[in-house]
Design a protein around this motif. Sequence first.
Motif, PDB file in Angstrom:
ATOM      1  N   LEU A 162       0.834  -0.968  -0.385  1.00  0.00           N
ATOM      2  CA  LEU A 162      -0.262  -0.045  -0.313  1.00  0.00           C
ATOM      3  C   LEU A 162       1.014   1.314   0.193  1.00  0.00           C
ATOM      4  O   LEU A 162       0.804   2.419  -0.936  1.00  0.00           O
ATOM      5  CB  LEU A 162      -1.191   0.064   1.302  1.00  0.00           C
ATOM      6  N   ALA A 163       1.716   1.239   0.785  1.00  0.00           N
ATOM      7  CA  ALA A 163       2.331   2.547   0.709  1.00  0.00           C
ATOM      8  C   ALA A 163       4.412   2.167   1.208  1.00  0.00           C
ATOM      9  O   ALA A 163       4.813   1.094   1.381  1.00  0.00           O
ATOM     10  CB  ALA A 163       2.621   2.947   1.502  1.00  0.00           C
ATOM     11  N   THR A 164       5.191   3.003   0.442  1.00  0.00           N
ATOM     12  CA  THR A 164       6.662   2.452   0.930  1.00  0.00           C
ATOM     13  C   THR A 164       7.102   3.723   1.084  1.00  0.00           C
ATOM     14  O   THR A 164       6.697   4.765   1.315  1.00  0.00           O
ATOM     15  CB  THR A 164       7.391   2.378  -0.441  1.00  0.00           C
ATOM     16  N   THR A 165       8.539   3.569   1.792  1.00  0.00           N
ATOM     17  CA  THR A 165       9.588   5.104   2.311  1.00  0.00           C
ATOM     18  C   THR A 165      11.132   5.046   1.764  1.00  0.00           C
ATOM     19  O   THR A 165      11.355   3.493   1.964  1.00  0.00           O
ATOM     20  CB  THR A 165       9.279   4.853   3.967  1.00  0.00           C
ATOM     21  N   GLN A 166      10.697   5.916   2.015  1.00  0.00           N
ATOM     22  CA  GLN A 166      12.770   5.654   2.111  1.00  0.00           C
ATOM     23  C   GLN A 166      13.583   6.520   2.751  1.00  0.00           C
ATOM     24  O   GLN A 166      13.180   7.045   3.266  1.00  0.00           O
ATOM     25  CB  GLN A 166      12.590   6.770   0.176  1.00  0.00           C
ATOM     26  N   TYR A 167      14.582   5.242   3.207  1.00  0.00           N
ATOM     27  CA  TYR A 167      15.752   5.719   4.087  1.00  0.00           C
ATOM     28  C   TYR A 167      17.013   5.666   3.000  1.00  0.00           C
ATOM     29  O   TYR A 167      17.055   4.653   2.865  1.00  0.00           O
ATOM     30  CB  TYR A 167      15.026   4.951   4.880  1.00  0.00           C
ATOM     31  N   GLY A 168      17.279   7.019   2.593  1.00  0.00           N
ATOM     32  CA  GLY A 168      19.071   7.150   2.349  1.00  0.00           C
ATOM     33  C   GLY A 168      18.396   6.986   1.269  1.00  0.00           C
ATOM     34  O   GLY A 168      17.594   7.238  -0.121  1.00  0.00           O
ATOM     35  N   ASP A 169      19.021   5.909   0.343  1.00  0.00           N
ATOM     36  CA  ASP A 169      18.808   5.401  -1.059  1.00  0.00           C
ATOM     37  C   ASP A 169      18.386   4.352  -1.103  1.00  0.00           C
ATOM     38  O   ASP A 169      17.970   3.320  -2.107  1.00  0.00           O
ATOM     39  CB  ASP A 169      20.544   5.558  -2.242  1.00  0.00           C
ATOM     40  N   GLU A 170      17.359   3.513  -0.010  1.00  0.00           N
ATOM     41  CA  GLU A 170      16.513   2.753  -0.056  1.00  0.00           C
ATOM     42  C   GLU A 170      15.168   2.580   0.273  1.00  0.00           C
ATOM     43  O   GLU A 170      15.125   3.621   1.452  1.00  0.00           O
ATOM     44  CB  GLU A 170      17.290   1.240   1.264  1.00  0.00           C
ATOM     45  N   ILE A 171      14.314   2.015  -0.979  1.00  0.00           N
ATOM     46  CA  ILE A 171      12.966   1.693  -0.557  1.00  0.00           C
ATOM     47  C   ILE A 171      12.679   0.561  -0.223  1.00  0.00           C
ATOM     48  O   ILE A 171      12.546  -0.267  -0.856  1.00  0.00           O
ATOM     49  CB  ILE A 171      12.490   2.274  -1.811  1.00  0.00           C
ATOM     50  N   PHE A 172      11.955   0.700   0.873  1.00  0.00           N
ATOM     51  CA  PHE A 172      11.604  -0.746   1.625  1.00  0.00           C
ATOM     52  C   PHE A 172       9.457  -0.152   1.964  1.00  0.00           C
ATOM     53  O   PHE A 172       8.979   0.039   1.793  1.00  0.00           O
ATOM     54  CB  PHE A 172      11.783  -0.367   2.954  1.00  0.00           C
ATOM     55  N   VAL A 173       9.416  -1.112   1.859  1.00  0.00           N
ATOM     56  CA  VAL A 173       7.817  -1.891   2.280  1.00  0.00           C
ATOM     57  C   VAL A 173       7.004  -1.218   3.411  1.00  0.00           C
ATOM     58  O   VAL A 173       7.652  -1.584   4.201  1.00  0.00           O
ATOM     59  CB  VAL A 173       7.008  -3.380   1.992  1.00  0.00           C
ATOM     60  N   SER A 174       6.440  -0.240   3.874  1.00  0.00           N
ATOM     61  CA  SER A 174       6.077   0.418   5.195  1.00  0.00           C
ATOM     62  C   SER A 174       4.753   0.256   5.298  1.00  0.00           C
ATOM     63  O   SER A 174       4.356   0.741   6.606  1.00  0.00           O
ATOM     64  CB  SER A 174       6.532   1.861   5.169  1.00  0.00           C
ATOM     65  N   VAL A 175       4.111   0.091   4.064  1.00  0.00           N
ATOM     66  CA  VAL A 175       2.594  -0.872   5.136  1.00  0.00           C
ATOM     67  C   VAL A 175       1.722  -2.104   3.838  1.00  0.00           C
ATOM     68  O   VAL A 175       2.409  -1.157   2.663  1.00  0.00           O
ATOM     69  CB  VAL A 175       1.405   0.604   5.170  1.00  0.00           C
ATOM     70  N   ILE A 176       2.143  -3.133   4.101  1.00  0.00           N
ATOM     71  CA  ILE A 176       1.014  -3.487   3.616  1.00  0.00           C
ATOM     72  C   ILE A 176      -0.372  -3.769   3.623  1.00  0.00           C
ATOM     73  O   ILE A 176      -1.425  -3.346   4.336  1.00  0.00           O
ATOM     74  CB  ILE A 176       1.301  -5.426   3.016  1.00  0.00           C
TER      75      ILE A 176
END
Length: 544
Positions: A162-176
């Motif tokens: 449903l949503a992602t978040t970026q930390y530094g240059d990495e994009i991760f799944v923050s909401v499923i």
Amino acid sequence: MSELYLLDYGAGNVRSLVNAITKLGYEIRPVNQPDDILKAKKLIFPGVGAFGSAMTSLVSKNYVDPLKKYIASGRPFMGICIGLQTLFTSSDESPDVHGLNIVNGRVKLFDNATKSVPHMGWNKTLKRKQGLSAFGLSDDRVYYFVHSYAVPYTEDLATWTLATTQYGDEIFVSVIQKDNIFCTQFHPEKSGYAGLRILRSFLEWNGVSDQPTILCDSVEASSDYLTKRIIACLDVRTNDQGDLVVTKGDQYDVRERDNGGQVRNLGKPVDLARRYFEEGADEITFLNITSFRNCPLADLPMLEVLRRTSETVFVPLTIGGGIRDVVDPDGKLHSALDVAGQYFRSGADKVSIGSDAVYAVERYLENGYKLNGDTAIETIAKAYGNQAVVISVDPRRVYVSSPNETAHHVIKTIYPGPQGQEYCWYQCTVKGGREGRDIDVHQLVTVCEKMGAGEILLNCMDKDGTNSGYDIELIDDVKKAVGIPVIASSGAGRVEHFSEVFERTKADAALAAGIFHRKEVPVADVKNYLRENGILVRSPDNIL
């Protein structure tokens, strides 16, 4: 009778989640046995700590099969942090441990080459789907994250994400979100009113998506929006009348010079913490400077402070002072791990360790640079995760004319010593700064990071109470030495000092006490000034 159940596997602070749900007008029951899971009409699985310990606990309690059956039944399920990660196949954190395998994917460790790990603080989410009410999720708000491991976003996970978040240059799944499953990597119960709105949306949800979930054909470029944290610190102790008060002093002298030498009283801890939350503080730190040595652990006044604070304050709470092995008046011994557990169950998210960290590092050095696994830092980090352990450092400058004069790590300073010395090292102190030890800050922070600490609260004895600004040289030197977040502390007197520390160092957060208590520099003024100067900070949000 409530049909909303909480699956608590036994690690971390769930009191704040229960309090958040209560504030929203709902009741929640704990899962005490496997059959309770299948009784639920709605189920929330929160948690902090390690993937392996979470799964081991689920297996040992015989929760795995009923949990899978519950999720397969179509009833609403919400996972928070570890509650999200355990749905996946596996994790780098515990390579030999199997997850629930409801979602095919692996949880991976963040790359710490260019950024602090854990990912700790307030960051944005970016919705990856259209046609959803999105559970109150807003691209314009930030939410509180605290984790070292995450699920990297790939197109294979598009239907789940449903949503992602970026930390530094990495994009991760923050909401499923898929079918009846809704999970967040961030902690809504610690994300202020923005997080409470998300919890309310789940509590009102029937488990069926209200609109078609259409994947976006294109998604705007993501960006790292991790904000700088502003932390309010409350030094708490009993006064001469036995009342618990917030106090502050120069160089730890908390008594008035007039008024009969009374302990300086700047307010009640619970009331002040609530005020700072409403003013926009990103975290609250309590430092117990009395230690209540003649009080049984179960009756510690700070436990009640945490319980009451967590009822109305929905940002992270840290407690420091007395996190060590303690003995009750009747002779009963409680390990530092037990003490920390009491604080976590009472509403704390992190514990801060001061003098005992210095003693632990001294033993490490005497033991031939070997970890023994039984220090407070190591045992608490193993049980609750490194994000739960903060090291509070109280250093002071020792000037030398040349680096050759000492075996300690030195810096060349632009502020010469009393005899014109151009170098100094930072001596660690214990017992509230009253006793210096033969160990420097560089040794302390690097060893504590090896032991499992997840954050450094960096004070400065020379700056305490001066209102002359943070010790930029100290903060910059420590930040370069470790890969974990660093909180700048001691010396703030004006809003400009906060922007200076963020512009001249890579500090992750800045902490202040007296200037906030006395309203000389309100939290809101700090946030506004930083925002005007292009520094990312969390905006106020007091609408539920």
